[in-house]
Design an enzyme around this catalytic site. Structure first.
Site, PDB file in Angstrom:
ATOM      1  N   LYS A   1       0.820  -1.212   0.000  1.00  0.00           N
ATOM      2  CA  LYS A   1       0.000   0.000   0.000  1.00  0.00           C
ATOM      3  C   LYS A   1       0.865   1.280   0.000  1.00  0.00           C
ATOM      4  CE  LYS A   1      -3.693  -2.104   2.794  1.00  0.00           C
ATOM      5  NZ  LYS A   1      -4.657  -1.800   3.863  1.00  0.00           N
TER       6      LYS A   1
ATOM      7  N   TYR B   1     -12.324  -2.837  -3.021  1.00  0.00           N
ATOM      8  CA  TYR B   1     -12.792  -2.793  -1.628  1.00  0.00           C
ATOM      9  C   TYR B   1     -14.323  -2.808  -1.534  1.00  0.00           C
ATOM     10  CZ  TYR B   1      -8.191  -1.948   0.526  1.00  0.00           C
ATOM     11  OH  TYR B   1      -6.915  -2.076   1.010  1.00  0.00           O
TER      12      TYR B   1
ATOM     13  N   ASN C   1      -1.668   0.172   7.283  1.00  0.00           N
ATOM     14  CA  ASN C   1      -1.154  -1.130   7.733  1.00  0.00           C
ATOM     15  C   ASN C   1      -0.332  -1.847   6.661  1.00  0.00           C
ATOM     16  OD1 ASN C   1      -3.213  -1.884   6.061  1.00  0.00           O
ATOM     17  ND2 ASN C   1      -4.323  -3.115   7.574  1.00  0.00           N
TER      18      ASN C   1
ATOM     19  N   HIS D   1      -2.022  -5.227   1.854  1.00  0.00           N
ATOM     20  CA  HIS D   1      -3.292  -5.950   1.777  1.00  0.00           C
ATOM     21  C   HIS D   1      -3.009  -7.336   1.217  1.00  0.00           C
ATOM     22  CE1 HIS D   1      -7.420  -7.029   0.697  1.00  0.00           C
ATOM     23  NE2 HIS D   1      -6.876  -7.507  -0.407  1.00  0.00           N
TER      24      HIS D   1
ATOM     25  N   GLU E   1      -9.871 -11.006  -6.654  1.00  0.00           N
ATOM     26  CA  GLU E   1      -8.900  -9.908  -6.614  1.00  0.00           C
ATOM     27  C   GLU E   1      -7.795 -10.099  -7.664  1.00  0.00           C
ATOM     28  OE1 GLU E   1      -7.621  -9.669  -2.526  1.00  0.00           O
ATOM     29  OE2 GLU E   1      -9.588  -8.991  -1.852  1.00  0.00           O
TER      30      GLU E   1
HETATM   31  P1  CMP Z   1      -6.985  -4.378   4.208  1.00  0.00           P
HETATM   32  O1  CMP Z   1      -6.414  -5.723   4.487  1.00  0.00           O
HETATM   33  O2  CMP Z   1      -6.447  -3.634   3.055  1.00  0.00           O
HETATM   34  O3  CMP Z   1      -8.570  -4.520   4.017  1.00  0.00           O
HETATM   35  C1  CMP Z   1      -9.463  -3.485   4.308  1.00  0.00           C
HETATM   36  C2  CMP Z   1      -8.787  -2.343   4.984  1.00  0.00           C
HETATM   37  O4  CMP Z   1      -9.652  -1.442   5.631  1.00  0.00           O
HETATM   38  C3  CMP Z   1      -7.894  -2.877   6.084  1.00  0.00           C
HETATM   39  O5  CMP Z   1      -6.784  -3.486   5.516  1.00  0.00           O
HETATM   40  C4  CMP Z   1      -7.626  -1.629   6.897  1.00  0.00           C
HETATM   41  O6  CMP Z   1      -6.527  -0.910   6.396  1.00  0.00           O
HETATM   42  C5  CMP Z   1      -8.887  -0.817   6.657  1.00  0.00           C
HETATM   43  N1  CMP Z   1      -9.733  -0.758   7.833  1.00  0.00           N
HETATM   44  C6  CMP Z   1     -10.339  -1.786   8.444  1.00  0.00           C
HETATM   45  N2  CMP Z   1     -11.083  -1.325   9.475  1.00  0.00           N
HETATM   46  C7  CMP Z   1     -10.935   0.020   9.483  1.00  0.00           C
HETATM   47  C8  CMP Z   1     -11.465   1.079  10.276  1.00  0.00           C
HETATM   48  N3  CMP Z   1     -12.297   0.808  11.276  1.00  0.00           N
HETATM   49  N4  CMP Z   1     -11.091   2.332   9.992  1.00  0.00           N
HETATM   50  C9  CMP Z   1     -10.261   2.590   8.962  1.00  0.00           C
HETATM   51  N5  CMP Z   1      -9.741   1.639   8.169  1.00  0.00           N
HETATM   52  C10 CMP Z   1     -10.073   0.374   8.422  1.00  0.00           C
END
Ligand code: CMP
Length: 153
Positions: A10, A50, A113, A116, A127
């Site tokens: 990311k 998403y 984070n 993904h 995906e």
């Molecule tokens: P990812 O694995 O990319 O899949 C969905 C993403 O949404 C997740 O990682 C987080 O980065 C993001 N995410 C999940 N929960 C929250 C939240 N409560 N607030 C903001 N971002 C979120």
């Protein structure tokens, strides 16, 4: 059981210069990169990717974030690759992710984070098809393959 999964490095990881760290962990685990592209996602593609979060309050910030810079898209193959990559990443929130995982070591955030990865076989199929044509996926054998896992494991 050989599986394929989609990995997205990311924008936070790209802009912090951690693409190499992510790839290193995948390779250290014995996973094989079979497709890769560095690309800036359009808003429409990010929304499609998403889609399962479209009703969530954080959806628009999630789309803004993933389109904020180029990302590194990869298809990774290996023994139980979906679970294996999710374990390498750690829990969604970097604060809660165990040390030794990518998020545990490099992230202090739920939104930022780093990586993904597909969370199930149906997600991985969907995906991968969203980002890669069949012709972009490279089938090849690693010379180390016989020492990574047993047949049928
Ligand atoms: P990812 O694995 O990319 O899949 C969905 C993403 O949404 C997740 O990682 C987080 O980065 C993001 N995410 C999940 N929960 C929250 C939240 N409560 N607030 C903001 N971002 C979120």
């Amino acid at each position: 059981m050989i599986e394929r999964t989609l990995v997205i490095v990311k924008p936070d990881a790209v802009l912090r210069g951690r693409i190499g760290a992510v790839i290193q962990r995948l390779e250290d685990k014995g996973l094989k990169i079979i497709a890769a592209r560095f690309s800036r996602l359009s808003e429409a593609t990010a929304q499609k990717h998403y889609a399962e979060h479209s009703s969530k309050s954080f959806f628009s910030s999630l789309v803004s974030f993933i389109t904020a810079s180029p990302v590194m898209l990869m298809v990774v193959e290996g023994n139980r690759a979906i679970e294996s990559v999710r374990n390498l990443l750690g829990k969604t929130n970097g604060v809660e992710a165990a040390s030794g995982t990518l998020r545990g070591d490099f992230s202090s955030s739920r939104a930022f984070n780093l990586v993904h990865a597909s969370d199930s076989a149906p997600s991985a199929t969907r995906e991968i098809a969203l980002f890669f044509k069949k012709s972009e996926i490279c089938e090849y054998a690693l010379p180390t393959q016989d020492f990574l896992f047993e047949q049928g494991e």
